[in-house]
Design an enzyme around this catalytic site. Sequence first.
Site, PDB file in Angstrom:
ATOM      1  N   ALA A  66       0.843  -1.185   0.000  1.00 11.81           N
ATOM      2  CA  ALA A  66       0.000   0.000   0.000  1.00 11.81           C
ATOM      3  C   ALA A  66       0.883   1.240   0.000  1.00 11.81           C
ATOM      4  O   ALA A  66       2.013   1.220   0.482  1.00 11.81           O
ATOM      5  CB  ALA A  66      -0.908   0.000   1.218  1.00 11.81           C
ATOM      6  N   GLY A 112      -0.179  -5.158   0.965  1.00  9.03           N
ATOM      7  CA  GLY A 112      -1.405  -5.126   0.179  1.00  9.03           C
ATOM      8  C   GLY A 112      -1.260  -5.793  -1.173  1.00  9.03           C
ATOM      9  O   GLY A 112      -2.251  -6.269  -1.743  1.00  9.03           O
ATOM     10  N   GLU A 115      -1.777  -9.402  -0.485  1.00  6.62           N
ATOM     11  CA  GLU A 115      -3.199  -9.548  -0.172  1.00  6.62           C
ATOM     12  C   GLU A 115      -4.046  -9.494  -1.435  1.00  6.62           C
ATOM     13  O   GLU A 115      -5.047 -10.215  -1.565  1.00  6.62           O
ATOM     14  CB  GLU A 115      -3.619  -8.475   0.828  1.00  6.62           C
ATOM     15  CG  GLU A 115      -3.025  -8.717   2.219  1.00  6.62           C
ATOM     16  CD  GLU A 115      -3.264  -7.577   3.180  1.00  6.62           C
ATOM     17  OE1 GLU A 115      -3.817  -7.831   4.263  1.00  6.62           O
ATOM     18  OE2 GLU A 115      -2.893  -6.433   2.855  1.00  6.62           O
ATOM     19  N   GLU A 135       3.858  -5.791   7.377  1.00  2.00           N
ATOM     20  CA  GLU A 135       3.174  -4.712   8.090  1.00  2.00           C
ATOM     21  C   GLU A 135       3.654  -4.516   9.527  1.00  2.00           C
ATOM     22  O   GLU A 135       3.630  -3.395  10.042  1.00  2.00           O
ATOM     23  CB  GLU A 135       1.655  -4.975   8.084  1.00  2.00           C
ATOM     24  CG  GLU A 135       0.967  -4.680   6.758  1.00  2.00           C
ATOM     25  CD  GLU A 135       0.972  -5.866   5.808  1.00  2.00           C
ATOM     26  OE1 GLU A 135       0.245  -5.823   4.811  1.00  2.00           O
ATOM     27  OE2 GLU A 135       1.726  -6.844   6.075  1.00  2.00           O
TER      28      GLU A 135
END
Length: 258
Positions: A66, A112, A115, A135
């Site tokens: 992200a 992300g 993911e 993260e």
Amino acid sequence: MSYQNILTETKQRIHYITINRESKLNALNAATLAELHTALVAAFADEQIGGLIITGAGTKAFVAGADILGFPALDAAGGTQLAREGQTQVFDLIANGPKPVIAAVNGFALGGGLELAMACHIRVASDNAKMGLPELTLGLIPGYGGTQRLPQLIGKGKAMEMILTSDMLTADQALQCGLVNNVTTPEGLLAKAEEILGKILQRSPMAVKAAITAVNASGSADGFEQEIAAFGQCFGTADMKEGVDAFLNKRKPVFTGK
């Protein structure tokens, strides 16, 4: 439709979505997620599209995570909203979509990005790919389904290790633990994804949709009931009648998605 952060193209019933922020290693920002949502909704609604391939621009990264530039301005409520919107608008939309979605993982798939790949139904990786959920190095945890989908794919123990250590896996390690389905060269990545999707597109679109729903229910309290219901519903389709007739008469079925 014109996009600023993604590229889209449809060829022979396959819809390609490319995250096109190569200078940012294809990091996911709010604008990119919004465009992904729009593109996915349109593709799922288009009867000419049978399945999707998602990849990243360039050779360095699928999606390197992200875009965290906006994170310092968020409080607990803002972080919750960020995760919930991303989940419902993109990640769950892919996972529960009516058409097969394959992630062609070229290079880094972190945070992300991993993911996003895990939300897809099948993952193919280039042999230079590296995957991880880092993260915790930011004082965070995965927020786009990582803590839920990773254990389903590789088991709780290995998922716990990956998440708590923030260590990355190579493509071969990801293949060994079941995180990806296939590993190939960077040059052959899209071809392998197309090969797999091409086989799926020979099946009944109605049955493919039903299978996705049933497999997604695996492990849930009503998983068997959902399978039974989806199985029964197939009997009400023209595709099922065509498939059975083709089998009995030793011919290739012609499915219409009805």
